[in-house]
Design an enzyme around this catalytic site. Structure first.
Site, short mmCIF file in Angstrom:
data_model
loop_
_atom_site.label_atom_id
_atom_site.label_comp_id
_atom_site.label_asym_id
_atom_site.label_seq_id
_atom_site.Cartn_x
_atom_site.Cartn_y
_atom_site.Cartn_z
N HIS A 72 42.04 12.36 17.36
CA HIS A 72 42.54 14.06 18.34
C HIS A 72 41.36 14.94 16.60
O HIS A 72 42.25 16.09 17.09
CB HIS A 72 43.51 13.97 17.68
CG HIS A 72 44.72 13.55 18.77
ND1 HIS A 72 44.64 11.95 17.88
CD2 HIS A 72 45.75 13.00 19.62
CE1 HIS A 72 45.44 11.18 18.93
NE2 HIS A 72 45.69 11.71 19.92
N HIS A 114 39.91 12.07 25.87
CA HIS A 114 39.24 10.41 25.19
C HIS A 114 38.55 9.84 25.88
O HIS A 114 38.27 8.29 26.47
CB HIS A 114 40.92 10.04 24.43
CG HIS A 114 41.78 10.54 23.46
ND1 HIS A 114 41.15 11.22 22.42
CD2 HIS A 114 43.04 10.95 23.40
CE1 HIS A 114 42.09 11.31 21.65
NE2 HIS A 114 43.35 11.42 22.26
#
Ligand SMILES: Nc1ncnc2c1ncn2[C@@H]1O[C@H](COP(=O)(O)OP(=O)(O)O)[C@@H](O)[C@H]1O
Ligand SMILES: Nc1ncnc2c1ncn2[C@@H]1O[C@H](COP(=O)(O)OP(=O)(O)O)[C@@H](O)[C@H]1O
Ligand SMILES: [Mg+2]
Ligand SMILES: [Mg+2]
Ligand SMILES: [Mg+2]
Ligand SMILES: [Mg+2]
Lengths: 334, 205, 334, 205
Positions: free
Chosen positions: A220, A57
């Site tokens: 995700h 991320h």
């Protein structure tokens, strides 16, 4: 799988070596525990702020360590929350006598691992730990009987704002209360044009046809709530902004920080184009943009797509947002 | 008995390694494509511990396995399986190892999963495999069956529970974010739980 | 083609609307001429710095307008150099009496359009214009008989360093001389894992198989000098660093700014991992990294890949690099 | 004659529009995939100017077309084609329009392309179409041919020059960055030049 990597098993540790090499003036990395720290020791009496989560991320969270934001960030495997040992070590290291706030994104794994760490840290070193769990993703129905909403874009804004408050010397209770308030006033929604590929998995998490998009995705590579035909940016903006606006707590006359975030594979050109659409929708809804942020800040590897986060702000939050920050991922006034 | 428990953990590690791509595939559909890699990494670490350390008792062994999983897996399955083995070990401390005490240990372990994860039956999680497995185990033991029979029944019940997750709409874990779109997919955690119990039936009795 | 856009014909103008909306405090956009200006009028006596080029390389150049960097940037169509009218208008607008430096990347189109603009601006308003043409791409053989080398990564570093010098009040001759020196001391090399897609073309500029990469690419989706089998990051780093090091002017004991740039579609995680490889190669070559930059700064739409730029520096260049800068794309000390 | 020149520009705009995807395809192989879009945008703007303005002379018309291309195209082809039309127009100013003067005008225009681009024959650029076209044009005029014959010969020679770019290694323009890999591809600019001259043969005589 096409990636600039060596062995998929080494991606996270090698990227941390790169971070340490690239920012020797500002960061210190505990490679064994995979913790990114500020170079300077914590200032006595300052509340310690730590966060962490799965890798993939970036710049979240390691890139947000530094003056005015986090004191430490724990890096898990790609899309896998870090383990309690990491959070425990980080918690002890940044405790400067005023306690530590854990900033946790609401995913079952993250919440459980941070919980275990907080229990262990409290028992072990007597460190006072408070937690805030971000859950701003309106794509997910909220309910007592489910895992609830995911923590996404608000996490970035929260780390900045709460980081500034901690820097001012506020107490753990005040910092925790502020963090909760920021979370409660923020909402997000995201979409993807392409899937991402987890290095260890070696192939895209989901398949999307040339004329399809996923709306309501997480960060995700989880598939979204809906698969829809590809649409122009104008319609995509409405698909993201409308559910955010129709959720609490925005209304005509409100001021917000408007955040258009890229998922990693979408060029800045498109993000600015999206921001133009979002700004127009907000204008039409009578909402004032106090501050804006456009770029790749909470990503899903190489996924193409974007998310929109709106955070309702008052003068105090704007002042904390404007306060100096010096991290690899976000920097101004310093 | 220590050897058997060690054999179980080693065999599980092998089975999870062999099924890592499959578990990740299941996790791709309704999660984030890491369940196989997570368990492979975690049980690989458990095997490394077994190679290095010799244990004086089964409870020490299981607690160490649990702590290793907690320290190496992360995600949802790390704390869940970690807590399972921690509590399983704790429950066995000082106890004589019988089908009954092992059953109580398993139930204590699953209690840990519930305490951490707060799942209910039908939430489409690993608990949907554990719950029928515990009941089947206890039923066999209550009717005088031995450990092998009890574990075999548990594994079979787990497999049924795993299959029963397919039509469910997830309410816990990452799959819950998908709402209705989670329907029609088998839960990765219930699948790995079944693999663990099948391994137990092979190695533990 | 999967992009967050409306009509391909409107991509650049709508992205500029977004930039203006996102940075109202710092930027002013002339939408008719597609010029991004600093909000503040040019300070009398300061040399004006303008650059520009095709769009699709964001944050270059518009994202580098602001204190300590450019005064104005002209945006062309995607991958198409802007037209002389734009550079002329920008040149006149930022001329504060000390003349204007044009920072031009060495592409036939860019060079010709800037040349015409300089001729016209000199004739028209009597503005003194100097130009620097960046040509740092070692993938291209240099020769008197060809178009020469492309301008790539050094352009970013040059805009920063020369921007700081202009801010100090140096003369046009000094600023131009410095710009030339920076260009001459910098070298770059890039590679791609995937092609990009020009919105108006609607499909990828080139096709690459799952196990192939292009080495020696430019920033416009031009195919590279070589198509090679996909390789681990370690080998890719060597493929990029070796030709840079074997070209003038680096040697043992030199200090450099090391810049690992993403082409737009490669996640930061991989760029840091690449930086780790690059730093190790430099270390082995006895070269000191004085400063580093890792991220997406000169991109090719959504292309996956990266480039490595090394700029040999002395204390003066490091001091100018460290000077305050406040632009959307690069910011510190302000 | 103004009408014919206007018709040429309009016909060229149509032909370039129809061939935009093809030109961009050629530019994808050895360039940056924009040649078609560039010329379509530029000649579209020229047509818009023709719709709005009435011109008193051919040279005014051509100069305006050139300025419009310079202002609207960008890239390499904008200054090159823009300069071509500017100098073509300038050369015709005050001149009587004959096959000879038009030939001189074309040569002046191509001189502008050379001045800007500094290409030589065989560099794999649009000049490789222009150079043989000018020679063929002059040869026909010298042997008493009319404008139509001269332009037809020019277009045919341009097409041959265009085809001859295929085996060349580029030394100018974006294709030069490819070195040997530019061999085997047809130059986009030589292709658009041929389209312009074919259009001239159809409309100008
Ligand atoms: N609250 C919960 N209670 C019990 N099991 C859960 C819970 N949440 C998730 N799980 C189990 O964890 C599995 C996913 O594990 P894993 O993929 O390793 O973690 P993550 O979801 O963090 O990526 C799911 O398939 C499910 O069986
Ligand atoms: N130096 C030059 N002299 C003559 N023609 C050139 C030169 N450089 C490029 N060209 C022509 O321009 C064409 C490319 O035009 P275009 O794609 O519109 O511009 P760009 O290369 O800037 O994207 C080439 O195919 C070639 O014919
Ligand atoms: Mg995970
Ligand atoms: Mg998972
Ligand atoms: Mg171009
Ligand atoms: Mg081109």
């Amino acid at each position: 799988m096409k990636k600039l990597i060596n062995d998929p098993a080494d991606v996270v540790s090698e990227a941390l070596l790169g971070m340490a090499a690239a920012h020797p003036d500002r960061l210190r990395v505990d490679h064994e525990n995979r913790i990114v720290y500020r170079k300077q020791e914590p200032r006595p009496g300052k509340v310690g702020l730590i966060s962490g989560g799965g890798s993939g991320h970036e710049p979240l969270h390691g890139g947000f360590v530094g003056l005015g934001m986090l004191d430490a960030a724990c890096a898990g495997e790609v899309f896998t929350s870090p383990v309690p040992d990491q959070m425990m070590a980080a918690t002890k290291a940044v405790d400067a006598g005023a306690g530590v706030l854990h900033i946790v994104k609401n995913y079952t794994g993250d919440v459980m691992n941070f919980e275990m760490a907080a229990e262990l840290a409290a028992a072990d070193a007597g460190t006072e730990v408070r937690s805030v769990v971000t859950n701003d993703d309106v794509a997910v129905q909220d309910s007592l009987y489910t895992a609830g909403r995911r923590g996404v874009g608000v996490t970035v804004l929260l780390e900045k704002i709460v980081g500034a408050a901690a820097e001012e010397g506020r107490s753990l209770a005040e910092v925790a209360e502020l963090a909760q308030r920021v979370n409660d006033q923020g909402r997000s929604m995201g979409m993807a044009l392409t899937s991402c590929t987890v290095p260890a998995a070696g192939k895209p998490t989901f398949e999307l046809a040339e004329n399809e998009m996923e709306v309501g995705i997480g960060i995700h590579g989880e598939p979204g709530r809906q698969r829809l035909p590809l649409a122009p940016a104008r319609e995509v903006a409405a698909l993201l902004v409308d559910p955010v606006l129709s959720d609490l707590p925005y209304g005509q006359g409100d001021s917000v920080i408007a955040f258009v975030n890229g998922m990693g594979g979408t060029p800045l050109l498109e993000l600015y184009l999206m921001y133009n659409e979002v700004a127009q929708l907000l204008d039409r809804a009578g909402i004032t943009v106090a501050r804006s942020l456009v770029g790749n800040y909470i990503t899903s590897l190489e996924m193409a797509g974007c998310s929109v986060t709106l955070l309702k702000v008052d003068d105090e939050l704007v002042r904390l947002w404007d306060a100096p920050v010096n991290t690899p991922g976000l920097r101004w006034g310093a | 008995m220590i050897d058997k428990f060690a054999a179980w953990l080693r065999d599980s590690a092998q089975v999870l390694h062999d099924n890592a791509a499959y578990l990740t595939e299941l996790d791709s559909a309704i999660g984030d494509a890491d369940h196989g890699a997570n368990l492979d990494r975690g049980f690989g670490a458990v095997v490394a511990v077994l190679d290095e350390t010799s244990f004086g008792s089964v409870d020490e062994l299981l607690k160490k396995a649990g702590m290793t999983l907690v320290s190496k897996v992360g995600g949802a399955s790390g704390p869940l399986y970690g807590t399972f083995f921690l509590r399983f070990g704790t429950a066995l401390a000082g106890a004589e190892l019988t089908p009954v005490s092992i059953g109580e240990g398993l139930r204590a372990g699953v209690g840990g999963i519930l305490a951490r994860g707060k799942a209910e039956l039908g939430d489409k999680t690993m608990y949907d495999a554990w719950a029928p497995a515990l009941d089947a185990y206890d039923a066999v033991v209550a009717s005088g069956g031995d450990l092998e029979a009890a574990l075999t029944a548990a594994a079979e019940a787990a497999a049924k529970g795993r299959d029963a997750t397919v039509p469910l709409e997830a309410r816990k874990g990452r799959a819950s974010y998908l709402g209705e779109r989670s329907v029609g997919h088998q839960d990765p955690g219930a699948t790995s739980t079944t693999l663990l119990l099948e391994s137990a039936a092979r190695t533990l009795a």
